[in-house]
Design a protein around this motif. Sequence first.
Motif, PDB file in Angstrom:
ATOM      1  N   TYR A  74      -7.398 -11.945   7.869  1.00 52.12           N
ATOM      2  CA  TYR A  74      -7.167 -12.060   6.430  1.00 52.12           C
ATOM      3  C   TYR A  74      -6.177 -13.162   6.113  1.00 52.12           C
ATOM      4  N   PHE A  85      -5.661  -8.090  11.752  1.00 50.37           N
ATOM      5  CA  PHE A  85      -5.608  -8.212  10.289  1.00 50.37           C
ATOM      6  C   PHE A  85      -4.947  -9.534   9.900  1.00 50.37           C
ATOM      7  N   SER A  86      -3.837  -9.848  10.586  1.00 52.39           N
ATOM      8  CA  SER A  86      -3.137 -11.080  10.255  1.00 52.39           C
ATOM      9  C   SER A  86      -4.061 -12.277  10.425  1.00 52.39           C
ATOM     10  N   SER A 119      -2.781 -10.078  -7.073  1.00 50.27           N
ATOM     11  CA  SER A 119      -4.257 -10.129  -7.005  1.00 50.27           C
ATOM     12  C   SER A 119      -4.901  -9.055  -7.869  1.00 50.27           C
ATOM     13  N   PHE A 145       0.845  -1.192   0.000  1.00 51.57           N
ATOM     14  CA  PHE A 145       0.000   0.000   0.000  1.00 51.57           C
ATOM     15  C   PHE A 145       0.883   1.246   0.000  1.00 51.57           C
ATOM     16  N   GLY A 203      -9.563 -17.691  -2.211  1.00 47.60           N
ATOM     17  CA  GLY A 203      -9.711 -16.271  -1.899  1.00 47.60           C
ATOM     18  C   GLY A 203      -8.662 -15.452  -2.639  1.00 47.60           C
ATOM     19  N   ARG A 204      -8.858 -14.162  -2.651  1.00 46.18           N
ATOM     20  CA  ARG A 204      -7.890 -13.278  -3.301  1.00 46.18           C
ATOM     21  C   ARG A 204      -7.719 -12.019  -2.481  1.00 46.18           C
ATOM     22  N   GLY A 205      -6.528 -11.445  -2.583  1.00 47.24           N
ATOM     23  CA  GLY A 205      -6.330 -10.162  -1.925  1.00 47.24           C
ATOM     24  C   GLY A 205      -7.082  -9.083  -2.671  1.00 47.24           C
ATOM     25  N   LYS A 206      -7.282  -7.954  -1.991  1.00 51.27           N
ATOM     26  CA  LYS A 206      -7.939  -6.828  -2.649  1.00 51.27           C
ATOM     27  C   LYS A 206      -6.856  -5.975  -3.285  1.00 51.27           C
ATOM     28  N   PHE A 207      -6.995  -5.712  -4.570  1.00 53.42           N
ATOM     29  CA  PHE A 207      -6.017  -4.869  -5.257  1.00 53.42           C
ATOM     30  C   PHE A 207      -6.270  -3.422  -4.839  1.00 53.42           C
ATOM     31  N   TYR A 208      -5.420  -2.940  -3.928  1.00 52.48           N
ATOM     32  CA  TYR A 208      -5.685  -1.644  -3.304  1.00 52.48           C
ATOM     33  C   TYR A 208      -4.358  -0.914  -3.135  1.00 52.48           C
ATOM     34  N   PRO A 209      -3.827  -0.379  -4.243  1.00 53.88           N
ATOM     35  CA  PRO A 209      -2.454   0.122  -4.174  1.00 53.88           C
ATOM     36  C   PRO A 209      -2.280   1.450  -3.454  1.00 53.88           C
ATOM     37  N   ASP A 210      -3.275   2.308  -3.463  1.00 56.31           N
ATOM     38  CA  ASP A 210      -3.092   3.545  -2.683  1.00 56.31           C
ATOM     39  C   ASP A 210      -4.415   4.270  -2.479  1.00 56.31           C
ATOM     40  N   ASN A 211      -4.357   5.255  -1.614  1.00 55.11           N
ATOM     41  CA  ASN A 211      -5.517   6.088  -1.327  1.00 55.11           C
ATOM     42  C   ASN A 211      -4.962   7.393  -0.777  1.00 55.11           C
ATOM     43  N   ARG A 227      -7.417  -6.949   4.182  1.00 54.65           N
ATOM     44  CA  ARG A 227      -8.078  -7.649   3.086  1.00 54.65           C
ATOM     45  C   ARG A 227      -7.093  -8.339   2.137  1.00 54.65           C
ATOM     46  N   LEU A 256      -6.406   9.024   2.465  1.00 54.83           N
ATOM     47  CA  LEU A 256      -6.059   8.294   3.677  1.00 54.83           C
ATOM     48  C   LEU A 256      -4.614   8.595   4.078  1.00 54.83           C
ATOM     49  N   GLU A 257      -3.742   8.607   3.074  1.00 47.72           N
ATOM     50  CA  GLU A 257      -2.326   8.801   3.376  1.00 47.72           C
ATOM     51  C   GLU A 257      -2.052  10.203   3.896  1.00 47.72           C
TER      52      GLU A 257
END
Lengths: 624, 353
Positions: free
Chosen positions: B112, B108-109, A575, A318, B118-126, A379, B129-130
């Motif tokens: 998840y 989280f550990s 993913s 992230f 199952g698959r991870g969520k492709f969530y590279p940035d925000n 997630r 939030l940062e």
Amino acid sequence: MATADIHITEGEHDHDHDHHGNFWTTYVFSTDHKMIAKQYLITGIFWALIGGTLSVIFRLQLGFPDADISWLKPLLGKWITEQGKLDPEFYLALVTMHGTIMVFFVLTAGLSGTFSNFLIPLQIGARDMASGFMNMLSYWAFALSSVVMFVSLFIETGPASGGWVIYPPLSALPQAVSGSGLGMTLWLVAMALFIVSQLLGGVNYIATVINMRTHGMSFSKLPLTIWAFFLTAVIGLLSFPVLLSAALLLIFDRSFGTSFYLSDIYIGGEALPNQGGSPILFQHLFWFLGHPEVYIVLLPALGITSEVVATNSRKPIFGYKAMIGSMLFIAILSFVVWAHHMFVSGMNPFLGSVFMLLTLIIAVPSAVKVFNYLTTLWRGNIRFTPAMLFAIGLVSFFISGGLTGIFLGNSAIDIQLHDTYFVVAHFHLVMGSASFFGMLCGVYHWFPKMFGRMMDNRLGYIHFWLTFVGVYMVFFPMHYIGIAGYPRRYYSFTNFDTLNSFSDLNMFVSIAAIFTFTAQLVFLFNFFHSIWRGRKATANPWESNTLEWTTPVVPGHGNWPGEIPKVYRWPYDYSKPGSKEDFIPQHIPFSMTPESNLPHENEMIKLEKEEDVNVVVVDDKKGH
Amino acid sequence: MFKVIIAIGVVLLVIILLTLFRIGTLVNVVKGTNKEKVGSSNKINAGLLLLFMFVAFGLFFWYSIVYFDDYTLPQASEHASSVDFAFWLTMGLTGVVFVVTNVLLFIFSFKYQHKEGGRGKFYPDNTKLEILWTVVPAITLAGLVLTGLSAWNNITSKASDDAEVVEVMGYQFAWGVRYPGNKDAELGAYDYRLIDASNQFGIDLTDENSYDDFMPLELHLPKGKEVLMKIRARDVIHSVFMPHFRVKMDAVPGMPTHFKFTPNKTTQEMRDELGDPEFDYFITCTEICGRGHFSMKLKVVIEEPEAYEAWKAEQPTWLKLNEDYLEKVPAEKRELAKIKAGIEDNTETEASL
């Protein structure tokens, strides 16, 4: 394109020589970065065992001050007094050498030396380091330094004993403590050689990362490991020379009668002629390296963690850019916070205010890194390999130890906590244990690439749990002892009623330390057993995206047998929605993954075609 | 004999462990579990992480609360409360962060952990939030910097002119104390080249201010009066640490330092507070200084101002205790020296001075 061109040719050239190596050129005076990395690793493990053993000995004294330890006489000889107690000066020598060995020989050389060497060429797509010969020199300067430091453990007056920070005048005057005689001289010689090794290595890492990236591997596609190693090398290159200058001036003061650090001293019944020097000058010079040094050991561990956490969460790291940004920010700030080690050294209190402000700022990028790790886990689809567990352990230590830094960076609070066990707890968690876990994490993760075999997972789990629980048992109680005002580097607390109320906790810490140290034998067995008897590895056992996993199971000299793969994407396409597999390695072009491409990535396909034309040109050149 | 048995025991234990390891490996090969990408161990490790979190936090809260009085030191100076305030404010803020981030890490550990298919969520940035979690820590830290700064500036500000001056000198391996004396309020000059077995402080006897200086074996200070402690060292670096007073300052050879503070509890009051009639304040050393580093202890006595003045008046001057040093006093000042040092109790001459 021209540079890529030249290096391919060079690489092929090297490759041809591969088969002519004998034992000496392959295993000893090797110029192959992978072999040098292994040399660093094995030497680092050796030093970790020595450093750990030293700490166990002084923990015996602290945990069991009344025990008779004459049974250590065969090992320590005259350093055990006739009453069966540890000699107080040797206690100081143990503390000093433990610190020196762990900080420099294990966590700087063993961690950075191993993984920068191993991973930089493999992950950026290079045949080897910019200068293999310099790289070899770097290791052998370190080896020589190791020999000198090791010898100093056995001399009659004992090794250096002025603390790993070797503040003069204590370290300058043999009359002050016996370790400041020959032991200190050897310490300085060893450190000078060590710095030479660091500089040779650092120049090489920087040159390699800047010049030798494969086609398409822009800085914005570098794995975070490489960013970390790169910035670490830059920090080291800028700060180690300052330590060298500090050491040189100290050598002059010790041996040639100068007075850089000495003034107004009456010792051993005589007044010394030295006047006008400043002991504080040394502290400034020392901490100008000493503080960046913290990040020299920590950044590589954080880089390794980023890679391992992303791979095993099966998610992109992230905030890739924020991670780079925070590392850069940490690297820059690391140079302007050194005097927070000196709030009560007698320096101008105004400087204290300035350094307190700068120090607390550094908590911001550190916090960003922690939040980014946590969001990477969020997630995910987490696989708990031993490497992943050590990465999680590292994050926990980084949080726990990092937060106590906010106390110590505050000059008002530091008045009370400075040089107490609170400091010991703080840096052992945030820099010692976290970096140590980074190193173990890296070993478990890249072992298959290093030796072509897998380490045993179950032993890895046992090792992790014993060590993780053990480290917290050793260092967490030290916070309480520190808040209670116990000074560090004390041989015994029995002189003080106020400071003698924690003998039970001290005993607990000592038992935990022995326990944790013993648990490392599990790792040793696993490591050496797996080198020869481990299960055969596959080329990409963790299903990871970075380039090193595109090499053969055991990469030979030159790393890739044919062309160096080209890079099209960042290393964290895990993913990705639409793709069949949950990982897409860096060398897969966007044209092959139309199902998962994001809109802007489809644009890239056109560029790929243009680049392919270039590639043909390269091939043509090589043809003749 | 006992040692041999232990050695045999250890060897047997190692053999058993190795055998277990080998059996385990073979069983894995037979079952084929060694080829599984993610085995049952994943669940176990995820569970252990969660278990670790509960046990560790349990122990942390239990020890921190139950043993609070054991690891916190009572305060004995005026600025101690501002140091402790900064400490506990930081503790409160970082404590929350410590718990929340560690809880998230372990939850989280656990939550998840790998699920088949199952698959991870492709969530590279925000970016939002940062920015948020950059700005919030920055503001919090700014608050901590401000409280810290005000305490620090207050503590390190200049001592008032009528502060009680006392000199503490560190040497291997003890502390020496020097008072400016009862006749003048000035510490005499010193030079390290004048140090000898009797003249531990290197007192310069050409300086009139030195004649009434005295060096007791304990440090006495008055309650409620500002004290300016002048600190020096004569061989290596030491560090004055008075934990109850939240006082710490290095003693550096060639570079005198100082620390000002106001004691606000007498030794007796502290004894009553702690319920320990044996209690004494002390100075100890916190900068590694050699073999006896751990034993540099000096008793500190805090008294009511009247008792302090009485104690002070009783102390013999150094010169009186070392009369042979009168020779080193310049001839024209010798009479003065005798009077100031209390060797000749000539009140008439004194009055005319």
